[in-house]
Design a protein around this motif. Structure first.
Motif, mmCIF file in Angstrom:
data_model
loop_
_atom_site.group_PDB
_atom_site.id
_atom_site.type_symbol
_atom_site.label_atom_id
_atom_site.label_comp_id
_atom_site.label_asym_id
_atom_site.label_seq_id
_atom_site.Cartn_x
_atom_site.Cartn_y
_atom_site.Cartn_z
ATOM 1 N N ASN A 1 -1.003 8.484 13.892
ATOM 2 C CA ASN A 1 -1.312 7.194 13.274
ATOM 3 C C ASN A 1 -0.175 6.219 13.532
ATOM 4 O O ASN A 1 0.902 6.599 13.947
ATOM 5 C CB ASN A 1 -1.558 7.349 11.763
ATOM 6 N N GLN B 1 7.607 13.934 10.839
ATOM 7 C CA GLN B 1 6.976 13.914 9.526
ATOM 8 C C GLN B 1 6.710 15.348 9.098
ATOM 9 O O GLN B 1 6.200 16.153 9.878
ATOM 10 C CB GLN B 1 5.677 13.117 9.590
ATOM 11 N N ARG C 1 0.830 -1.208 0.000
ATOM 12 C CA ARG C 1 0.000 0.000 0.000
ATOM 13 C C ARG C 1 0.863 1.257 0.000
ATOM 14 O O ARG C 1 0.485 2.278 -0.582
ATOM 15 C CB ARG C 1 -0.923 -0.013 1.220
ATOM 16 N N TYR C 2 2.027 1.209 0.642
ATOM 17 C CA TYR C 2 2.926 2.370 0.658
ATOM 18 C C TYR C 2 3.430 2.719 -0.731
ATOM 19 O O TYR C 2 3.848 3.850 -0.981
ATOM 20 C CB TYR C 2 4.115 2.134 1.589
ATOM 21 N N GLU D 1 -0.464 5.625 -4.412
ATOM 22 C CA GLU D 1 -0.745 7.027 -4.111
ATOM 23 C C GLU D 1 -1.737 7.197 -2.965
ATOM 24 O O GLU D 1 -1.981 8.303 -2.510
ATOM 25 C CB GLU D 1 -1.288 7.722 -5.359
ATOM 26 N N TYR D 2 -2.305 6.093 -2.468
ATOM 27 C CA TYR D 2 -3.328 6.173 -1.430
ATOM 28 C C TYR D 2 -2.766 6.084 -0.008
ATOM 29 O O TYR D 2 -3.535 6.011 0.933
ATOM 30 C CB TYR D 2 -4.370 5.069 -1.628
ATOM 31 N N ALA D 3 -1.464 6.096 0.137
ATOM 32 C CA ALA D 3 -0.847 6.001 1.467
ATOM 33 C C ALA D 3 -0.766 7.395 2.083
ATOM 34 O O ALA D 3 0.306 7.920 2.350
ATOM 35 C CB ALA D 3 0.528 5.352 1.361
ATOM 36 N N TRP D 4 -1.934 8.002 2.323
ATOM 37 C CA TRP D 4 -1.989 9.378 2.800
ATOM 38 C C TRP D 4 -1.282 9.562 4.139
ATOM 39 O O TRP D 4 -0.694 10.601 4.391
ATOM 40 C CB TRP D 4 -3.439 9.842 2.923
ATOM 41 N N ALA D 5 -1.346 8.583 4.990
ATOM 42 C CA ALA D 5 -0.705 8.718 6.304
ATOM 43 C C ALA D 5 0.803 8.856 6.181
ATOM 44 O O ALA D 5 1.459 9.360 7.080
ATOM 45 C CB ALA D 5 -1.045 7.520 7.184
ATOM 46 N N GLU D 6 1.360 8.423 5.056
ATOM 47 C CA GLU D 6 2.802 8.506 4.842
ATOM 48 C C GLU D 6 3.157 9.456 3.698
ATOM 49 O O GLU D 6 4.096 9.224 2.948
ATOM 50 C CB GLU D 6 3.367 7.105 4.577
ATOM 51 N N ASN D 7 2.364 10.522 3.565
ATOM 52 C CA ASN D 7 2.665 11.525 2.559
ATOM 53 C C ASN D 7 2.651 12.888 3.232
ATOM 54 O O ASN D 7 1.569 13.384 3.545
ATOM 55 C CB ASN D 7 1.656 11.474 1.420
ATOM 56 N N SER E 1 1.392 4.202 11.182
ATOM 57 C CA SER E 1 1.671 3.794 9.815
ATOM 58 C C SER E 1 3.093 3.270 9.648
ATOM 59 O O SER E 1 3.574 3.136 8.545
ATOM 60 C CB SER E 1 1.425 4.970 8.865
#
Length: 168
Positions: free
Chosen positions: A163, A121, A77-78, A81-87, A165
């Motif tokens: 989170n 982050q 998942r990372y 583009e849907y890994a919002w918690a890690e962007n 993540s």
């Protein structure tokens, strides 16, 4: 050097290599360090009164309760583009210390270690600190150590992080 000392050094090197892969964001390489039947658990800590005979950790509630399938799904998942918690991606540093070898039998080694995880982050001074003890079962597979089971006992009952993540 004694065999016990050499075994502890080998276990330390494994844990340090694992931490480096995670800190460098090499999650697919990290998965290579796990056995196919890996169990990865982080039970919730529960505050108990002094003298309570109940465990300080929930037997039913977990922050993580993963296996190779769910860990692989999370890592893949990372890549999307849907890994919002890690962007933007987290910057982490794991400090692994107090490595103790407790039991050894055939190809299995039970190892305890302490973990201090720093996470930052984005462009902020805010950061997360997670502290705990890890209890690992390492297994020799084709001559190399792999992680077969991990239980992380965090010192915090309430996590201030936005989170989870990242991996402990």
């Amino acid at each position: 050097m004694s065999e016990r000392f050499e075994l502890r050094l080998e276990c330390e090197e494994f844990l340090f290599d694992e931490a480096e892969r995670l800190d460098d964001g090499k999650l697919h390489e990290w998965l290579e360090l796990l056995t196919d039947d890996v169990e990865y658990r982080v039970p919730r800590r529960v505050t108990r009164e002094r003298g309570s005979e109940q465990s300080s950790f929930s037997e039913d509630g977990f922050l993580y309760r993963e296996d190779m399938g769910t860990l692989t799904t999370r890592v893949e998942r990372y890549d999307r583009e849907y890994a919002w918690a890690e962007n933007p991606p987290s910057r982490t540093r794991r400090f692994v210390s107090n490595v103790r070898v407790h039991d050894e039998s055939d190809d299995e080694i039970r190892v305890k270690s302490n973990l201090l995880l720093y996470r930052n982050q984005g462009d902020t001074t805010e950061h997360d600190l997670l502290v705990g003890e890890r209890e690992d079962q390492l297994r020799r597979v084709d001559g190399a150590l792999k992680l077969a089971r991990r239980t992380v006992y965090l010192d915090q009952t309430i996590l201030a992080t936005r989170n989870l993540s990242f991996f402990l």
